[in-house]
Design an enzyme around this catalytic site. Structure first.
Site, PDB file in Angstrom:
ATOM      1  N   SER A   1       0.832  -1.191   0.000  1.00  0.00           N
ATOM      2  CA  SER A   1       0.000   0.000   0.000  1.00  0.00           C
ATOM      3  C   SER A   1       0.872   1.249   0.000  1.00  0.00           C
ATOM      4  CB  SER A   1      -0.973  -0.052   1.182  1.00  0.00           C
ATOM      5  OG  SER A   1      -2.041   0.848   1.007  1.00  0.00           O
TER       6      SER A   1
ATOM      7  N   HIS B   1      -7.614  -5.897  -1.044  1.00  0.00           N
ATOM      8  CA  HIS B   1      -6.433  -5.223  -0.519  1.00  0.00           C
ATOM      9  C   HIS B   1      -5.660  -6.072   0.482  1.00  0.00           C
ATOM     10  CE1 HIS B   1      -4.124  -1.571  -0.475  1.00  0.00           C
ATOM     11  NE2 HIS B   1      -4.153  -1.479   0.843  1.00  0.00           N
TER      12      HIS B   1
END
Length: 697
Positions: A551, A669
């Site tokens: 991320s 994610h």
């Protein structure tokens, strides 16, 4: 008007690849910026689907050619096949916990009467989908301990649906609360507070910008459309109710949409309502967004507040919500030299977790602010999830470090001693390794902590393969943690390095601000400095270094290899915001504006364009081998970031190193990813690392 043009590239394996580019040019305050792969933002378009298919074929071709891929995958799967449990949570006479027998896609929820009772299955998420991609999050229990709120997310998406279970009958009520992200349920009486977004357009659920977060109250056995709107804000809001159901607390982040003005802080504002009053109203508690505030618990009519106001390392104060002015605050736990990370309430005490040079230091306090003792932890590592009810005599927590799998400990509240409650069934070797910590001066002289993990007997001859992970952002602390595939790397003589970069919270808010917005380059400089240290001290050499970040960490990785491609052999950016000029235009990206800044602001555009991974790739330059990881259902950081980045890097790569992307199906994610997908992704990533570093298998 956009015009598509076609260019022809030669791929790694020599066959021709047709790639479209378009003529899109954006104007940022007078600066034109081309975006030739804008079309890859449209994930459902046929051209994008064709590109994805081609990339999957290309990556598969590379992986299939690795001779040890099958053996590595099989050993990794066998090593991962061990039983593990989470700490038990006491509710009434029952303890609730999750267990995974080894390779189950999702953990199964159980309950038992007392700690010695027979475990009974409560909810098996693996029965909610055929492929194991339905993930369940437990949100909390009603005050009478009869009902359990839980959330279900599918195929890796952030979108959740909240459901209610009657614990006695194990039946799920018809209630459904949809369009929830990062779910919480704050119980009050026969219902709870929760936050949701308006329903997105059907074709854009995974990409549309989410800008209006609303707190509702849901009454049991009623339809969602009848829920009462309590509060709304343009960004993220969350509701919390104190354990005695006396106070409702709503936390909100700053924003610049729907008429709200952006601030220059990453802090939060608080509102409260005294629910004991028959005609109470939601009132401001702490206004402004300059500081970070967390309500820990209440003491009667007053609130315990963890805050960094006038205390960058955080402190605990007691405040009267009727008179919340700072002049009326009573300091309970003053600011310390170590960063206060978190406070858990349990067993009638406060369990205060500090970070001392990026490792856990836990202290027990009573509610008057008197320190009872320091908790003796099993080692230098990470302790978290302290959990107990107010009247309990024991509290449970998790401990882990680089070579110790997550282990559940039971702590006697009266004497502070800990014993192992549940040890995972991991069968791999965990002894024979050393962990050291050094402090490396960064470009500006700031000391950067660096953990180095290796097998005993290491020779500093510059010939050791290194795998390094960094983050540096959003106040996230990268503390010691256990990772199964990394152990296979260590067993074969590899070194794991983990720096604590500015932008995290390892040393409080000053450390965070040192790596956010216009200071973001500091995190990259920190990472480069520790890399050069490892080379200088003969741990390794550039051709033996592989790096990764997740991320925000992936943004740092992209910037690092753009600025110093000669320092690394391989890089794996995972689900990164690689287009820093457009990240805020998708899903919840707008909520990160206070961390990064946005290209809508001329001053902020000036520093974003300097490090944005997508915009700093130079044609003809030789870059390290790169394999980006993303999921086609990632609606936190949309996969278009990785698509555009890899398309650009493939076009401009001047060397012979491969540029690949692994695009997982029905995957998001990270949280909630089923075990089989986690193993498959890890196996491919580590095959790539072993292959590129030349590590024998």
């Amino acid at each position: 008007m956009r015009t598509l043009i076609i260019i022809l590239l030669t791929t790694l394996h020599g066959y021709a690849q047709t790639v479209m580019q378009d003529t899109t040019i954006d104007n940022y305050g007078g600066t034109p910026v081309a975006d030739p792969y804008r079309w890859l933002e449209y994930d459902a378009a046929i051209n994008t689907r064709n590109w994805i298919s081609l990339q999957r074929t290309k990556t598969q071709h590379y992986l299939d050619a690795i001779p040890f891929r099958k053996a590595l995958t099989e050993q990794l799967s066998a090593t991962w096949n061990f039983s593990r449990e989470t700490p038990p949570v006491k509710v009434g006479n029952y303890y609730f916990f999750t267990r995974n027998n080894g390779l189950q896609p999702q953990n199964v929820w159980y309950l038992r009467k007392g700690l010695q009772g027979q475990a009974e299955e409560l909810l098996d998420p693996n029965k909610l989908s055929d492929d194991g991609t339905a993930a369940v999050t437990m949100l909390g229990f009603s005050g009478n301990n009869r009902y359990l709120a839980y959330a279900v997310a599918s195929a890796g998406s952030d979108w959740n649906t909240i459901r209610i279970m009657d614990i006695a009958t194990r039946r799920t009520l018809p209630d459904e609360m949809k369009w929830v992200k990062f779910p919480k349920a704050a119980w009050k009486g026969n219902g709870f507070y929760y936050s949701r977004y308006p329903a997105p357009a059907p074709d854009h659920a995974l990409t549309a910008r989410n800008t209006l977060n609303q707190v509702y109250f849901h009454k049991l056995r009623t339809a969602q459309e009848n829920d009462s709107l309590i509060y709304e804000a343009p960004m993220s809001v969350a509701a919390f109710v104190t354990s005695d159901e006396r106070f409702l607390i709503i936390s909100s982040l700053p924003g610049s949409f729907l008429g709200y003005k952006m601030t220059s802080s990453t802090g939060n504002a608080l509102h409260y309502q005294d629910l004991s009053l028959p005609h109470g109203h939601l009132l401001p508690l702490l206004s402004g967004y300059e500081h970070h505030h967390i309500i820990v618990d209440n003491v009667g009519e007053k609130l315990l507040l963890q805050t960094d106001e006038d205390a960058p390392n955080n402190k605990l104060v007691l405040l009267d919500p009727v008179h919340p002015e700072k002049t009326h605050w009573q300091t309970m736990i003053p600011e310390q030299s170590s960063s206060l990370e978190n406070i858990d309430a349990g067993g009638g005490y406060l369990w205060v977790s500090y970070l001392k040079d990026a490792s856990s230091l836990v202290c027990q306090y009573d509610y008057s602010g008197k320190k009872v003792r320091d908790i003796q932890l099993p080692g230098i590592g990470t302790a978290r999830n302290f959990s107990a009810s107010k009247g309990d005599k024991d509290i449970f927590y998790i401990y882990t470090d680089f070579t110790t799998p997550e282990t559940v400990y039971r702590l006697n509240i009266q004497d502070g001693t800990s014993v192992v409650y549940r040890k995972p069934g991991y069968k791999g070797a965990t002894s024979g390794y050393e962990t050291k910590q050094v402090f490396v001066p960064s470009k500006d002289g700031t000391p950067i902590p660096l953990f180095i993990v290796y097998k005993k007997g290491l020779r500093l001859d510059g010939c050791n393969p290194v795998f390094m992970q960094g983050h540096g952002g959003f106040k996230r602390n990268l503390t010691p943690f256990f990772h199964v595939p990394r152990m296979l790397f260590l067993e074969r003589g590899g070194i794991y390095a983990q720096p604590n970069l500015r932008g995290g919270n390892e040393y409080g808010e000053a450390w965070h601000q040192g790596g956010m917005k216009g200071n973001r380059q500091n995190a990259v400089d920190d990472f480069i400095a520790v890399t050069e240290y490892l080379i200088r001290e003969k741990y390794t050499r550039p051709s033996l270094i592989a790096i990764t970040g997740v991320s925000t960490g992936a943004v740092m990785i992209g910037a690092a290899i753009n600025q110093h491609p000669d320092l690394f052999r391989a890089a794996i950016p995972v689900a990164g915001c690689m287009d820093m000029l457009r990240y805020h235009k998708f899903t919840i990206g707008n909520t990160w504006a206070e961390e990064y800044g946005t290209s809508d602001n001329k001053e902020q555009f000036a520093y974003l364009i300097r490090y944005s991974p997508l915009h700093n790739i130079t044609t003809g330059k030789s870059y390290p081998a790169v394999m980006a990881l993303t999921g086609d259902h990632d609606d936190t950081v949309v996969p278009a970031h990785s698509y555009k980045y890899i398309a650009t890097l493939q076009q401009k790569q001047g060397g012979n190193n491969p540029v690949l992307i692994r695009i997982d199906s029905n995957s998001g994610h990270g949280p909630g990813k089923p075990t089989q997908k986690v193993i498959a992704e890890a196996a491919d990533a580590w095959c790539f690392i072993f292959q590129e570093l030349g590590v024998s298998w």
